[in-house]
Design a protein around this motif. Sequence first.
Motif, PDB file in Angstrom:
ATOM      1  N   LEU A   1       0.833  -1.211   0.000  1.00 11.13           N
ATOM      2  CA  LEU A   1       0.000   0.000   0.000  1.00 11.13           C
ATOM      3  C   LEU A   1       0.865   1.257   0.000  1.00 11.13           C
ATOM      4  CD1 LEU A   1      -2.830  -1.001   2.510  1.00 11.13           C
ATOM      5  CD2 LEU A   1      -2.961  -0.898   0.020  1.00 11.13           C
ATOM      6  N   LEU A   2       1.985   1.226   0.709  1.00 15.08           N
ATOM      7  CA  LEU A   2       2.866   2.387   0.741  1.00 15.08           C
ATOM      8  C   LEU A   2       3.433   2.691  -0.646  1.00 15.08           C
ATOM      9  CD1 LEU A   2       4.798   1.698   4.073  1.00 15.08           C
ATOM     10  CD2 LEU A   2       3.118   3.486   3.666  1.00 15.08           C
ATOM     11  N   ILE A   3       3.852   1.642  -1.344  1.00 10.26           N
ATOM     12  CA  ILE A   3       4.428   1.850  -2.672  1.00 10.26           C
ATOM     13  C   ILE A   3       3.361   2.276  -3.670  1.00 10.26           C
ATOM     14  CG2 ILE A   3       5.637   0.714  -4.578  1.00 10.26           C
ATOM     15  CD1 ILE A   3       6.983  -1.064  -2.528  1.00 10.26           C
ATOM     16  N   THR A   4       2.165   1.691  -3.560  1.00  8.71           N
ATOM     17  CA  THR A   4       1.108   1.979  -4.529  1.00  8.71           C
ATOM     18  C   THR A   4       0.529   3.371  -4.344  1.00  8.71           C
ATOM     19  OG1 THR A   4       0.550  -0.377  -4.547  1.00  8.71           O
ATOM     20  CG2 THR A   4      -1.073   1.149  -5.483  1.00  8.71           C
ATOM     21  N   PHE A   5       0.288   3.774  -3.115  1.00  7.42           N
ATOM     22  CA  PHE A   5      -0.374   5.049  -2.843  1.00  7.42           C
ATOM     23  C   PHE A   5       0.574   6.077  -2.225  1.00  7.42           C
ATOM     24  CE2 PHE A   5      -3.640   1.764  -2.690  1.00  7.42           C
ATOM     25  CZ  PHE A   5      -4.577   2.274  -3.574  1.00  7.42           C
ATOM     26  N   GLY A   6       1.870   5.895  -2.401  1.00  9.21           N
ATOM     27  CA  GLY A   6       2.832   6.847  -1.863  1.00  9.21           C
ATOM     28  C   GLY A   6       2.776   8.185  -2.579  1.00  9.21           C
ATOM     29  N   PRO A   7       3.313   9.232  -1.967  1.00 11.80           N
ATOM     30  CA  PRO A   7       3.315  10.564  -2.605  1.00 11.80           C
ATOM     31  C   PRO A   7       4.126  10.550  -3.891  1.00 11.80           C
ATOM     32  CG  PRO A   7       4.714  10.546  -0.653  1.00 11.80           C
ATOM     33  CD  PRO A   7       3.980   9.247  -0.658  1.00 11.80           C
ATOM     34  N   ASN A   8       3.727  11.419  -4.816  1.00  6.78           N
ATOM     35  CA  ASN A   8       4.323  11.426  -6.146  1.00  6.78           C
ATOM     36  C   ASN A   8       4.904  12.797  -6.490  1.00  6.78           C
ATOM     37  OD1 ASN A   8       4.990  10.113  -8.547  1.00  6.78           O
ATOM     38  ND2 ASN A   8       3.202  10.941  -9.601  1.00  6.78           N
ATOM     39  N   SER A   9       5.399  13.491  -5.494  1.00  5.39           N
ATOM     40  CA  SER A   9       5.984  14.811  -5.724  1.00  5.39           C
ATOM     41  C   SER A   9       7.477  14.672  -5.994  1.00  5.39           C
ATOM     42  CB  SER A   9       5.757  15.707  -4.502  1.00  5.39           C
ATOM     43  OG  SER A   9       6.365  15.151  -3.357  1.00  5.39           O
ATOM     44  N   HIS A  10       7.929  15.319  -7.055  1.00  8.97           N
ATOM     45  CA  HIS A  10       9.330  15.231  -7.455  1.00  8.97           C
ATOM     46  C   HIS A  10       9.824  16.612  -7.859  1.00  8.97           C
ATOM     47  CE1 HIS A  10       9.618  10.803  -7.533  1.00  8.97           C
ATOM     48  NE2 HIS A  10       8.351  10.864  -7.916  1.00  8.97           N
ATOM     49  N   GLU A  11      11.018  16.927  -7.451  1.00 10.22           N
ATOM     50  CA  GLU A  11      11.708  18.136  -7.898  1.00 10.22           C
ATOM     51  C   GLU A  11      13.203  17.885  -7.832  1.00 10.22           C
ATOM     52  OE1 GLU A  11      11.236  21.545  -5.465  1.00 10.22           O
ATOM     53  OE2 GLU A  11      11.603  20.492  -3.582  1.00 10.22           O
ATOM     54  N   LYS A  12      13.935  18.606  -8.634  1.00  9.76           N
ATOM     55  CA  LYS A  12      15.383  18.455  -8.639  1.00  9.76           C
ATOM     56  C   LYS A  12      15.967  19.048  -7.370  1.00  9.76           C
ATOM     57  CE  LYS A  12      16.325  18.176 -13.588  1.00  9.76           C
ATOM     58  NZ  LYS A  12      17.130  18.736 -14.713  1.00  9.76           N
ATOM     59  N   MET A  13      16.860  18.295  -6.766  1.00 11.13           N
ATOM     60  CA  MET A  13      17.488  18.733  -5.525  1.00 11.13           C
ATOM     61  C   MET A  13      18.663  19.671  -5.838  1.00 11.13           C
ATOM     62  SD  MET A  13      15.934  17.461  -2.831  1.00 11.13           S
ATOM     63  CE  MET A  13      14.470  17.960  -3.710  1.00 11.13           C
ATOM     64  N   THR A  14      18.320  20.862  -6.290  1.00  8.47           N
ATOM     65  CA  THR A  14      19.342  21.876  -6.541  1.00  8.47           C
ATOM     66  C   THR A  14      19.555  22.715  -5.293  1.00  8.47           C
ATOM     67  OG1 THR A  14      17.678  23.422  -7.390  1.00  8.47           O
ATOM     68  CG2 THR A  14      18.753  21.965  -8.988  1.00  8.47           C
ATOM     69  N   GLY A  15      20.651  23.465  -5.275  1.00  7.38           N
ATOM     70  CA  GLY A  15      20.935  24.307  -4.125  1.00  7.38           C
ATOM     71  C   GLY A  15      19.873  25.361  -3.887  1.00  7.38           C
ATOM     72  N   GLU A  16      19.318  25.917  -4.979  1.00  6.28           N
ATOM     73  CA  GLU A  16      18.280  26.932  -4.824  1.00  6.28           C
ATOM     74  C   GLU A  16      17.010  26.361  -4.214  1.00  6.28           C
ATOM     75  OE1 GLU A  16      19.892  26.280  -7.587  1.00  6.28           O
ATOM     76  OE2 GLU A  16      20.973  28.101  -8.204  1.00  6.28           O
TER      77      GLU A  16
END
Length: 408
Positions: free
Chosen positions: A152-167
């Motif tokens: 369930l964690l893998i299926t319904f986990g959050p789907n937010s992604h952004e590049k881990m830049t310094g800014e």
Amino acid sequence: MEGGNSPNLQLQQLPLATAAVSVQPHTDSFSYKENLIGALLAIFGHLVISIALNLQKYSHIRLAGSKDPRAYFKTKTWWCGLFLLVLGELGVFSSYAFAPLSLIVPLSAVSVIASAIIGIIFIKEKWKPKDFLRRYVLSFVGCGLAIVGTYLLITFGPNSHEKMTGENITRHLVSWPFLLYMLVEIVMFCLLLYFYKEKNANYIVVILLLVALLGSMTVVTVKAVAGMIVVSIQGNLQLDYPIFYIMLVCMIATAIFQATFLAQASQLYDSSQIASIGYILSTTVAITAGATFYLDFTGEDVLHICMFALGCLIAFLGVFLITRNRKKSVPFEPYISMDAMPGMQNMHDKGIAVQPDLKASFSYGALENNDNMPEIYTPATLPIVQEQHGSKGVSAPPYRVLEHSKKE
């Protein structure tokens, strides 16, 4: 002129809007692919770490009676465990760069599942099928629940992604939700530390809450460091940002203090209690930190959030059942067999022995039934010189009676 040009403008803008819409599903599928990669790396890392720790423990057990305290350095088993341990930690570390923090943290239940299965496989005692099921029914149920929760964690986990830049990391660091969260966490940590150090509140919840608060900062900094390294490998160098080294120092410092409090907890409480309560507290606090710092659940619908929370609760229950069924390890403590002392009655005739209580207390003088006890714990009796007293028809007592006359 303007009225005639407006249709042309609309026709020219239509393909752009259509192209923008067609890009969005590709982005979603790519983000789900990143979630899957991160989850698989985390599962692989925790599984390898569990195997590595059991290999090193096996090496230590085999050399328990060795005179050389560092004899395990010469064994291939211990070095193989160390190599697998480093490999597993690298897998878990790299998983934070692909998937959201709130998805990776609960997957540490995999290590508990793997440890339970390895413990059952390598157990040396022989059990009948009914006794085996009765003994390990909670472990099987706990493993099943933990696996369902992980799915369930893998299926319904959050789907937010952004590049881990310094800014991006700097912007998250100075955002008001995270600053408010940091203020609350610092106040809680100081209060808990005061009660723990000054008031001697050595409760397991207090110690593991300190570990969980430090661990939340550890995972936040780990995701930042791992993400910036991956972005740098992809061609956009991020190692020249000061925030990278700030996060690196915080990661190392919080990990060291976290290990210190865990060592103190292991001296006071059983490892099964630490595993279950620590997993629940650390996961809850870390998910809160990830949702505050990285905004993991931004844009998620209510159904996904509720199913993710349900997966966490099922995983918590599974880990609790697995660790509750673990048999407490009682270290062997040698004792003096009372029947080897002159003038003391030999009590082995009735099937009982004067010895420490192996279940709870190590105080001498506890009477313990000796019928079902393993041979390693049966007291070694020394030969006792028995003297015949009285007539031949009367049997001599199984001890020597020392009589002193009044003249002496």
